[in-house]
Design a protein around this motif. Structure first.
Motif, PDB file in Angstrom:
ATOM      1  N   TYR B  50      42.334  26.070  34.090  1.00 21.42           N
ATOM      2  CA  TYR B  50      42.988  26.578  32.883  1.00 21.42           C
ATOM      3  C   TYR B  50      43.994  27.664  33.240  1.00 21.42           C
ATOM      4  CZ  TYR B  50      43.574  28.767  28.332  1.00 21.42           C
ATOM      5  OH  TYR B  50      44.118  29.300  27.195  1.00 21.42           O
ATOM      6  N   LEU B  54      47.950  27.528  32.595  1.00 19.71           N
ATOM      7  CA  LEU B  54      48.567  28.576  31.771  1.00 19.71           C
ATOM      8  C   LEU B  54      49.693  29.274  32.535  1.00 19.71           C
ATOM      9  CD1 LEU B  54      47.700  29.770  28.885  1.00 19.71           C
ATOM     10  CD2 LEU B  54      47.120  31.768  30.225  1.00 19.71           C
ATOM     11  N   HIS B  58      53.241  29.249  30.857  1.00 15.49           N
ATOM     12  CA  HIS B  58      53.718  30.509  30.276  1.00 15.49           C
ATOM     13  C   HIS B  58      54.557  31.342  31.235  1.00 15.49           C
ATOM     14  CE1 HIS B  58      51.292  30.950  26.421  1.00 15.49           C
ATOM     15  NE2 HIS B  58      50.963  29.762  26.902  1.00 15.49           N
ATOM     16  N   VAL B  59      54.436  31.116  32.530  1.00 18.74           N
ATOM     17  CA  VAL B  59      55.146  31.984  33.482  1.00 18.74           C
ATOM     18  C   VAL B  59      56.218  31.212  34.255  1.00 18.74           C
ATOM     19  CG1 VAL B  59      54.852  33.588  35.409  1.00 18.74           C
ATOM     20  CG2 VAL B  59      53.061  33.387  33.702  1.00 18.74           C
ATOM     21  N   PRO B  62      58.914  28.338  31.919  1.00 22.85           N
ATOM     22  CA  PRO B  62      60.014  28.929  31.127  1.00 22.85           C
ATOM     23  C   PRO B  62      61.098  29.549  32.001  1.00 22.85           C
ATOM     24  CG  PRO B  62      57.883  29.647  30.287  1.00 22.85           C
ATOM     25  CD  PRO B  62      57.619  28.936  31.553  1.00 22.85           C
ATOM     26  N   ARG B  63      60.686  30.173  33.095  1.00 24.49           N
ATOM     27  CA  ARG B  63      61.683  30.816  33.971  1.00 24.49           C
ATOM     28  C   ARG B  63      62.498  29.770  34.731  1.00 24.49           C
ATOM     29  NH1 ARG B  63      57.758  34.282  32.865  1.00 24.49           N
ATOM     30  NH2 ARG B  63      58.218  36.509  32.802  1.00 24.49           N
ATOM     31  N   TYR B  77      65.732  35.083  38.402  1.00 22.35           N
ATOM     32  CA  TYR B  77      64.544  34.218  38.457  1.00 22.35           C
ATOM     33  C   TYR B  77      64.553  33.359  39.721  1.00 22.35           C
ATOM     34  CZ  TYR B  77      63.567  35.386  33.570  1.00 22.35           C
ATOM     35  OH  TYR B  77      63.288  36.046  32.408  1.00 22.35           O
ATOM     36  N   VAL B 109      54.364  47.367  45.624  1.00 24.19           N
ATOM     37  CA  VAL B 109      54.598  47.671  44.198  1.00 24.19           C
ATOM     38  C   VAL B 109      53.263  47.932  43.501  1.00 24.19           C
ATOM     39  CG1 VAL B 109      55.423  46.712  42.018  1.00 24.19           C
ATOM     40  CG2 VAL B 109      56.752  46.386  44.082  1.00 24.19           C
ATOM     41  N   LEU B 113      52.297  51.446  41.730  1.00 18.73           N
ATOM     42  CA  LEU B 113      51.966  51.501  40.299  1.00 18.73           C
ATOM     43  C   LEU B 113      50.563  52.044  40.075  1.00 18.73           C
ATOM     44  CD1 LEU B 113      53.477  48.165  38.991  1.00 18.73           C
ATOM     45  CD2 LEU B 113      54.124  50.453  38.283  1.00 18.73           C
ATOM     46  N   ALA B 114      49.635  51.618  40.942  1.00 20.18           N
ATOM     47  CA  ALA B 114      48.246  52.060  40.771  1.00 20.18           C
ATOM     48  C   ALA B 114      48.115  53.559  41.015  1.00 20.18           C
ATOM     49  CB  ALA B 114      47.343  51.289  41.729  1.00 20.18           C
ATOM     50  N   GLY B 117      50.137  55.454  38.325  1.00 17.01           N
ATOM     51  CA  GLY B 117      49.432  55.351  37.044  1.00 17.01           C
ATOM     52  C   GLY B 117      48.187  56.212  37.019  1.00 17.01           C
ATOM     53  N   ALA B 118      47.462  56.218  38.136  1.00 18.89           N
ATOM     54  CA  ALA B 118      46.225  57.011  38.184  1.00 18.89           C
ATOM     55  C   ALA B 118      46.528  58.494  38.072  1.00 18.89           C
ATOM     56  CB  ALA B 118      45.464  56.719  39.473  1.00 18.89           C
TER      57      ALA B 118
END
Lengths: 390, 232
Positions: B50, B54, B58-59, B62-63, B77, B109, B113-114, B117-118
């Motif tokens: 699934y 998906l 969805h990813v 479309p691109r 893209y 990256v 970000l982690a 963000g933390a």
């Protein structure tokens, strides 16, 4: 056919004379014991060709590198005779000879292993516990709404309701369905109560999910009740954006460029610019509120860390399992509201019609069973300890 | 058979399958068995399938479509799909080294970000939340202010006590400047407070699992009711 060695129990061919494992004699000689000590093997002295000091040996090049050490002189024996051996030395020598010449001990035969302590209690207790828990799960069906006092709105529910009251039909709400079917029993009443409240106020909903299984839940939740489960049914007063991939990176992108995070299309394939509801919605913080429904602590933290700093109205709806770890974020004001547990749906204004009260009575029954199980467990362990002491 | 009839039959079959799978999972109560294991494998396989479908719908699709129809606008893209392709090179030894580029990008990256963000989303706000006045007058007048000041003081005390448990240092020759009994008392209190937090988490988890069980029991009763005609 294989026969076991009487000495080491290793398997050997039937006609083998000696054991392949311990070299013991397998075929008994006339008048000889079937198990004999292996005969010492004779080692021939290396010839000049294969001597370790031959030219082909690499170690030969190392000779002379280290300084020579003089060996200590041998003890001078008076009279040229061997000194007498005392009693202790004789005993040690006998013991050494016995150890060196004794055949290796046969492998120890394993007896029946003692049963390992299992995490499950003994049969009758296990059955009793399972029966009680199942009975507690049946209580909501039996009692229906006879325990309304079990779910009183707490500070989280009040904050959520205050935030929802400020929304009107001109405002837009982003709802993230970040939970799977496993948490559906706990979170579905909450999302039904939330959507009923928002729809009651005609607030348009923009749905998305950062988890694959959440997309199906979002699609089902966004459809009218009469057409739930029909993939072709229209979304009621809102739009489904679909799956937001990339975890933290995806959320960061959604916070900076929401259309790009969804390839400028909704889940149904409609262009972003063709949906009036999405006009001007260029990042998540453009929405008037962001509601996150999740049963995963890491997902909740990702939203708080990547989206929270730019959103004053981040509302969290979680299950009871992760609520204690998220309380500090609610206490510090990073999260505008934190609502947890299925009972919370009963405390929401639109929750009463969603089966929240019966869940509350189920929880009460579960608490009763937990206390009963604890008392029974203490009694059982106490009795077992007493019998072990005896 | 009408379309509506087909839907009804499909729904009934789906409900029956769900009920059987629920029973298969619950059969673990009697110990590990092939039926339970089969349901586990089925769930793992379905989830993976699934998720893959998906991700494509969805990813990727479309691109890819956007890149083909409007390459001038959506050329980035192409870069993304190229990196995806390089990731696939991991399975081919001659080009295996190229897969390091998208992997390094993802990890770099992700880590940035982690950590960012933390710090921004957890560490600094939580530290800020700890810096509160212990004076009742600064909170609210009367007994409310006193209660809030006490609450703030208690929170500070709990935080310091738990932090104390996590101190790591080499034992000095002269010993601690604090009395040994006090050090031991703070240690024990900190551990006890941590135990309370763990207990609260476990209690929450128990409630969540119970809710899941209650949901399944409800579903089974509804299903049985529809079979027997109890529900009308």
């Amino acid at each position: 056919m294989m026969v076991p060695c009487p000495h080491c129990q290793g398997a050997n061919p039937k006609d083998a004379e000696r054991c392949a494992w311990c070299d013991a004699l397998l075929q008994p000689q006339t008048g000889a014991s079937p198990v004999t000590t292996p005969e010492p093997r004779t080692v021939e002295a290396p010839s000049d060709e294969d001597s370790i000091w031959s030219e082909q040996n690499l170690l030969a090049e190392l000779t002379g590198l280290l300084p020579s050490v003089e060996l200590p002189p041998l003890p001078i024996v008076s009279g040229g005779t061997v000194p007498p051996v005392d009693q202790d030395q004789g005993r040690d020598a006998d013991l050494l000879a016995e150890i060196a010449s004794a055949p290796p001990a046969p492998p120890r035969q394993r007896g029946p292993e003692a049963p390992l302590p299992s995490g499950k209690p003994a049969g009758a207790w296990y059955g009793l516990l399972i029966g009680l828990v199942l009975l507690a799960a049946l209580v909501p069906r039996l009692l229906e709404d006879r325990f309304p006092a079990a779910a009183q709105p707490g500070s989280g529910e009040r904050s959520l309701w205050t935030a929802l009251e400020e929304l009107s039909e001109e405002k837009r709400v982003v709802v993230a369905f970040d939970y799977g079917p496993a948490a559906s029993a706990e979170l579905a009443p909450l999302h039904r109560a939330l959507l009923a409240t928002l729809r009651g106020r005609s607030v348009p909903i923009i749905a998305l999910s950062t988890r694959p299984e959440g997309v199906a839940i979002a699609a089902s939740a966004m459809q009218p009740q009469s057409q739930a489960g029909n993939p072709d049914a229209d979304i009621q007063n809102g739009v489904l954006l679909g799956y937001l991939a990339g975890d933290a990176a995806g959320l960061r992108l959604a916070e900076t460029n929401l259309p790009a995070a969804f390839a400028y299309k909704t889940a149904s394939g409609t262009a972003w610019s063709d949906v009036p509801l999405l006009n001007g919605l260029n990042k998540l913080s453009d929405a008037d509120a962001v509601v996150l429904l999740t049963d995963d602590l890491h997902t909740a933290r990702r939203w708080i860390e990547q989206v929270g700093p730019w959103n004053d109205q981040l509302l969290l709806i979680t299950n009871a399992a992760i609520a204690p770890q998220l309380e500090p974020y609610a206490a510090s004001g990073q999260v505008a509201a934190l609502v947890a547990g299925a009972t919370a749906s009963a405390a929401l204004p639109a929750g009463e019609a969603q089966g929240g009260w019966s869940i509350a009575s189920g929880y009460l029954a579960f608490w009763a069973v937990s206390v009963l199980a604890m008392v029974l467990g203490l009694l059982h362990s106490g009795r077992r300890r007493r019998s072990e002491r005896r | 058979m009408t379309g509506g009839g087909v839907t009804t039959v499909a729904q009934l079959a789906g409900l029956a399958l769900s009920a059987l799978l629920t029973l298969a999972v619950l059969s673990y109560l009697w110990g590990d068995n092939p039926v339970y294991r089969a349901s586990q494998y089925l769930m793992a396989g379905l989830t993976a399938g699934y998720a893959a479908a998906l991700a494509w719908n969805h990813v990727l699709a479309p691109r890819l479509r956007a890149l083909i129809t409007e390459p001038a606008e959506f050329w980035p893209y192409g870069l993304m799909l190229l990196l995806c392709g390089l990731l696939l090179a991991r399975g081919w030894p001659p080009l295996q080294r190229l897969s390091g580029l998208p992997l390094a990008l993802m990890l770099g990256v992700g880590a940035a970000l982690a950590v960012g963000g933390a710090i921004r989303g957890t560490l600094l706000p939580q530290m800020g939340a700890m810096i509160v006045s212990l004076s009742p007058a600064r909170h609210a007048p009367g007994i409310t202010g006193l209660a809030q000041a006490l609450d703030a003081g208690f929170m500070l005390l709990v935080t310091l006590t738990v932090l104390w448990v996590y101190r790591y240092r080499a034992p000095s020759e002269g010993g601690s400047p604090l009395p040994r009994a006090l050090v031991r008392g703070i240690d024990r209190t900190g551990r006890l407070l941590m135990l309370v937090v763990v207990a609260a988490s476990l209690a929450g988890a128990a409630l969540s699992y119970f809710a899941a069980l209650r949901g399944r029991v409800d579903f089974m009763l509804d299903w049985l009711g529809s079979l027997m005609g109890w529900g009308g």
